[in-house]
Scaffold this motif. Structure first.
Motif, short mmCIF file in Angstrom:
data_model
loop_
_atom_site.label_atom_id
_atom_site.label_comp_id
_atom_site.label_asym_id
_atom_site.label_seq_id
_atom_site.Cartn_x
_atom_site.Cartn_y
_atom_site.Cartn_z
N LEU A 165 18.64 34.31 13.85
CA LEU A 165 17.19 34.40 14.02
C LEU A 165 16.51 34.20 12.68
O LEU A 165 17.04 34.58 11.64
CB LEU A 165 16.79 35.78 14.55
N SER A 166 15.30 33.67 12.73
CA SER A 166 14.50 33.65 11.52
C SER A 166 14.10 35.08 11.20
O SER A 166 14.16 35.97 12.05
CB SER A 166 13.24 32.80 11.73
N THR A 167 13.68 35.31 9.98
CA THR A 167 13.25 36.65 9.59
C THR A 167 12.08 37.09 10.46
O THR A 167 12.02 38.25 10.90
CB THR A 167 12.86 36.66 8.10
N GLU A 168 11.15 36.20 10.72
CA GLU A 168 10.00 36.55 11.56
C GLU A 168 10.45 36.92 12.98
O GLU A 168 9.98 37.92 13.54
CB GLU A 168 9.00 35.40 11.61
N LYS A 169 11.35 36.15 13.56
CA LYS A 169 11.81 36.45 14.92
C LYS A 169 12.58 37.78 14.96
O LYS A 169 12.45 38.54 15.92
CB LYS A 169 12.69 35.32 15.46
N LEU A 170 13.36 38.06 13.92
CA LEU A 170 14.04 39.35 13.86
C LEU A 170 13.02 40.48 13.79
O LEU A 170 13.13 41.48 14.49
CB LEU A 170 14.98 39.42 12.66
N GLY A 171 12.01 40.31 12.94
CA GLY A 171 10.96 41.32 12.85
C GLY A 171 10.27 41.52 14.18
O GLY A 171 10.02 42.67 14.60
N ASP A 172 9.97 40.43 14.88
CA ASP A 172 9.35 40.53 16.20
C ASP A 172 10.23 41.32 17.16
O ASP A 172 9.74 42.14 17.94
CB ASP A 172 9.09 39.14 16.79
N ALA A 173 11.54 41.06 17.12
CA ALA A 173 12.47 41.76 18.01
C ALA A 173 12.50 43.26 17.73
O ALA A 173 12.49 44.08 18.65
CB ALA A 173 13.88 41.17 17.89
N ILE A 174 12.53 43.62 16.45
CA ILE A 174 12.54 45.04 16.09
C ILE A 174 11.21 45.69 16.46
O ILE A 174 11.16 46.77 17.04
CB ILE A 174 12.87 45.23 14.60
N ALA A 175 10.12 45.01 16.16
CA ALA A 175 8.78 45.57 16.43
C ALA A 175 8.54 45.78 17.92
O ALA A 175 7.90 46.75 18.32
CB ALA A 175 7.71 44.65 15.84
N SER A 176 9.09 44.89 18.75
CA SER A 176 8.86 44.99 20.20
C SER A 176 10.00 45.70 20.92
O SER A 176 9.98 45.81 22.15
CB SER A 176 8.68 43.60 20.79
N ASP A 177 11.00 46.18 20.16
CA ASP A 177 12.18 46.83 20.75
C ASP A 177 12.82 45.93 21.80
O ASP A 177 13.15 46.35 22.90
CB ASP A 177 11.80 48.19 21.34
N ASP A 178 12.99 44.67 21.43
CA ASP A 178 13.56 43.66 22.31
C ASP A 178 14.99 44.04 22.67
O ASP A 178 15.88 44.00 21.82
CB ASP A 178 13.52 42.29 21.62
N ARG A 179 15.22 44.36 23.91
CA ARG A 179 16.53 44.87 24.33
C ARG A 179 17.57 43.78 24.47
O ARG A 179 18.73 44.08 24.74
CB ARG A 179 16.37 45.66 25.62
N THR A 180 17.20 42.53 24.27
CA THR A 180 18.22 41.48 24.20
C THR A 180 18.80 41.41 22.79
O THR A 180 19.81 40.76 22.57
CB THR A 180 17.66 40.10 24.59
#
Length: 198
Positions: A165-180
């Motif tokens: 993942l890009s750094t931004e996409k990783l941040g988005d996943a952590i911020a949204s608690d992306d369960r995938t």
């Protein structure tokens, strides 16, 4: 730093510099930046606040906040321990504490094994690497590319389900608690907690 030991800049100057940097980024790339990586991981709380005011959502850190340099030029931290998902005056922290610098002798065979510890601890792995490894400035750039290819192949073999993942996409996943992306089932979280505690 023009003078050592360093002193903190006035908040108005910090605000003006961050505004200018964001404007230049927007002009060059036609969108606002989301991620900031402080040079030498040195910044202050005033800088954090300015980043947040200008829409920067993610702050890449080595896990510490360096706020000054002493008389010898050595970085001084403020004692904070920063973890993935911590908020730093607005931006969400992403810890980059693994290094892959072939120009400094880092090899894929030595680097790939650290992945298992990140998997066991359910932590994302952000590698620090610099373009100087892969440009004509490095006479061994072709070897650096070969090492990068070997590292990616080793990661895919060791963990077939790995996601890049890009750094931004990783941040988005952590911020949204992306369960995938985020481990959420109790057995997974408990195993990670035990691994982190050991």
């Amino acid at each position: 730093a023009r003078e050592l030991p360093t002193t903190e800049h006035a908040e108005a100057l910090v605000e003006a510099e961050v505004a200018a940097e964001v404007a230049i980024f927007r002009q060059l790339f036609n969108h606002a930046p989301a991620v900031v990586v402080p040079n030498t991981f040195a910044w202050t709380r005033a800088v954090e606040r300015a980043w947040a005011r200008h829409g920067l959502r993610y702050l890449v850190t080595c896990g510490r906040r360096f706020v000054a340099r002493d008389a010898a030029g050595k970085l001084i931290d403020d004692g904070a321990v920063l973890r993935n998902g911590d908020e730093c005056g607005g931006p969400l922290c992403l810890v980059r504490d693994a290094y892959f610098e072939p120009v400094k002798g880092h090899l894929a065979r030595d680097t790939a094994p650290m992945l298992q510890n990140y998997i066991d601890c359910a932590r994302p792995l952000l590698f620090e690497t610099h373009r100087c490894n892969f440009t004509a400035l490095n006479p061994a750039a072709e070897q650096a590319f070969a090492e990068l290819d070997a590292l990616i192949a080793a990661l895919l073999e060791q963990c077939p389900g790995v996601r890049f993942l890009s750094t931004e996409k990783l941040g988005d996943a952590i911020a949204s608690d992306d369960r995938t992306v985020i481990a959420y089932r109790f057995p997974m979280r408990f195993r990670a907690w035990l691994q982190r505690a050991s």
